[in-house]
Write a protein that holds these residues in place. Structure first.
Motif, short mmCIF file in Angstrom:
data_model
loop_
_atom_site.label_atom_id
_atom_site.label_comp_id
_atom_site.label_asym_id
_atom_site.label_seq_id
_atom_site.Cartn_x
_atom_site.Cartn_y
_atom_site.Cartn_z
N GLN A 67 51.31 36.40 49.83
CA GLN A 67 50.60 37.05 48.72
C GLN A 67 49.15 37.35 49.07
O GLN A 67 48.42 36.47 49.52
N ARG A 68 48.72 38.61 48.85
CA ARG A 68 47.31 38.96 49.05
C ARG A 68 46.57 38.88 47.72
O ARG A 68 46.98 39.50 46.74
N LEU A 69 45.46 38.12 47.71
CA LEU A 69 44.71 37.93 46.46
C LEU A 69 44.18 39.26 45.92
O LEU A 69 44.11 39.46 44.71
N ASP A 70 43.79 40.19 46.83
CA ASP A 70 43.18 41.45 46.35
C ASP A 70 44.22 42.35 45.67
O ASP A 70 43.86 43.32 45.02
N GLN A 71 45.49 41.99 45.78
CA GLN A 71 46.51 42.81 45.12
C GLN A 71 46.92 42.24 43.77
O GLN A 71 47.81 42.77 43.12
N LEU A 72 46.27 41.15 43.37
CA LEU A 72 46.58 40.56 42.06
C LEU A 72 45.66 41.16 41.00
O LEU A 72 44.48 41.39 41.27
N ASN A 73 46.19 41.38 39.80
CA ASN A 73 45.32 41.81 38.70
C ASN A 73 44.63 40.57 38.10
O ASN A 73 44.89 39.44 38.51
N GLU A 74 43.75 40.79 37.12
CA GLU A 74 42.94 39.67 36.60
C GLU A 74 43.81 38.55 36.03
O GLU A 74 43.53 37.37 36.25
N GLY A 75 44.87 38.93 35.32
CA GLY A 75 45.75 37.92 34.72
C GLY A 75 46.47 37.11 35.80
O GLY A 75 46.58 35.88 35.69
N GLN A 76 46.92 37.80 36.82
CA GLN A 76 47.61 37.10 37.92
C GLN A 76 46.64 36.20 38.68
O GLN A 76 47.00 35.10 39.10
N LEU A 77 45.39 36.68 38.83
CA LEU A 77 44.38 35.86 39.51
C LEU A 77 44.08 34.59 38.71
O LEU A 77 43.95 33.50 39.28
N ALA A 78 44.00 34.74 37.40
CA ALA A 78 43.72 33.58 36.54
C ALA A 78 44.87 32.58 36.67
O ALA A 78 44.65 31.36 36.75
N HIS A 79 46.09 33.08 36.72
CA HIS A 79 47.25 32.21 36.90
C HIS A 79 47.19 31.51 38.25
O HIS A 79 47.46 30.31 38.37
N TRP A 80 46.79 32.27 39.29
CA TRP A 80 46.63 31.71 40.64
C TRP A 80 45.63 30.55 40.62
O TRP A 80 45.88 29.48 41.15
N ARG A 81 44.50 30.78 39.96
CA ARG A 81 43.48 29.73 39.90
C ARG A 81 44.01 28.49 39.19
O ARG A 81 43.82 27.37 39.65
N ARG A 82 44.66 28.70 38.05
CA ARG A 82 45.14 27.55 37.26
C ARG A 82 46.16 26.72 38.01
O ARG A 82 46.17 25.50 37.92
N THR A 83 47.06 27.37 38.74
CA THR A 83 48.18 26.64 39.32
C THR A 83 47.98 26.25 40.78
O THR A 83 48.58 25.29 41.24
N GLN A 84 47.16 26.98 41.51
CA GLN A 84 47.08 26.77 42.95
C GLN A 84 45.76 26.19 43.44
O GLN A 84 45.67 25.77 44.60
N ILE A 85 44.74 26.21 42.58
CA ILE A 85 43.40 25.83 43.05
C ILE A 85 42.86 24.64 42.26
O ILE A 85 42.89 24.63 41.03
N GLY A 86 42.36 23.66 43.00
CA GLY A 86 41.57 22.61 42.38
C GLY A 86 40.15 22.76 42.88
O GLY A 86 39.94 23.05 44.05
N LEU A 87 39.20 22.62 41.99
CA LEU A 87 37.80 22.80 42.38
C LEU A 87 37.01 21.52 42.12
O LEU A 87 37.16 20.89 41.07
N VAL A 88 36.17 21.17 43.09
CA VAL A 88 35.24 20.06 42.89
C VAL A 88 33.86 20.53 43.32
O VAL A 88 33.70 21.06 44.43
#
Ligand SMILES: Nc1ncnc2c1ncn2[C@@H]1O[C@H](COP(=O)(O)OP(=O)(O)OP(=O)(O)O)[C@@H](O)[C@H]1O
Length: 222
Positions: A67-88
């Motif tokens: 999956q290329r991040l630049d091909q995701l729309n804003e909603g898909q990116l938000a979903h990506w962040r919620r499910t795949q990314i942890g931030l500290v």
């Protein structure tokens, strides 16, 4: 597997465009850890934000698996962040109005991935059992950062992105928090990309690279 290829990022400034990343290549395998170093202003946070999907590249690609991040729309990116990314972050960024137990569960609940068994393990291994009913302002810096680590890992993200996570802690507490984090990663499906100014902490991760003049170079190649 995270693959960053030829990433360029410019910022508009009153003096004209500023090229911060000028063709960054980077890869991070599954269940591995990478320390990102570099002088102040070299673009480390910029790169972390791009990988987190908080900002977009001007050229190049960031790929997770196929999956290329630049091909995701804003909603898909938000979903990506919620499910795949942890931030500290250095500043902990806990939610002041929530008790420790609800801070811990916050992102996992948002992602629909709350797992009471994993949450209980995190509480035990991060030594937070006696602090669950407290609010963030009632905790020390090290305790707050342990909560932030637990919150980021609770949803079992693919990637943990940490921006100087121990920058506000003394040396002994930094070592302790990083050790807890690395121990937890052994039992998680999570890879770690950590920005740090500390060669001592960087050396504890699997690999170390440096951002220099807009590109990523091996540790000793500057
Ligand atoms: N939104 C923005 N607009 C314009 N310039 C920016 C913006 N964000 C960052 N910069 C500039 O981009 C460069 C890289 O900033 P960045 O925060 O990524 O560096 P860094 O390596 O994380 O620095 P530090 O180690 O000091 O945190 C800096 O020169 C900064 O001033």
């Amino acid at each position: 597997m995270l693959q960053v290829q030829g990433v360029v990022k410019n910022y508009a400034t009153p003096q004209g465009p500023l090229t911060v990343l000028a063709g960054v290549d980077l890869h991070l395998g599954e269940r591995s850890s990478l320390a990102l170093m570099g002088e102040s202003g070299s673009g480390k946070s910029t790169l972390l934000h791009l990988v987190a999907g908080l900002d977009r590249v001007d050229a190049g690609s960031i790929r997770i698996g196929e999956q290329r991040l630049d091909q995701l729309n804003e909603g898909q990116l938000a979903h990506w962040r919620r499910t795949q990314i942890g931030l500290v972050f250095q500043q902990f960024n806990l939610i002041g109005s929530l008790r420790v137990e609800d801070n811990l569960a916050f992102q996992a609940r948002l992602a629909g991935r709350f797992d009471p068994h994993w949450q209980a393990q995190l509480v035990e291994r991060l030594g937070l059992g006696d602090l669950l009913r407290r609010y963030p302002e009632q905790l020390s810096g090290g305790q707050q950062q342990r909560v932030a680590v637990g919150r980021a890992l609770a949803s079992r993200p693919g990637f943990l992105l940490a921006d100087e996570p121990t920058g506000n802690l003394d040396e002994a507490t930094s070592d302790e928090v990083l050790q807890l984090l690395l121990d937890l990663l052994r039992d998680s499906p999570t890879s770690l990309l950590m920005v740090t100014h500390s060669p001592r902490l960087a050396a504890r991760l699997d690999r170390q690279v440096v951002l220099h003049r807009g590109r990523v170079v091996p540790m000793d190649a500057r």
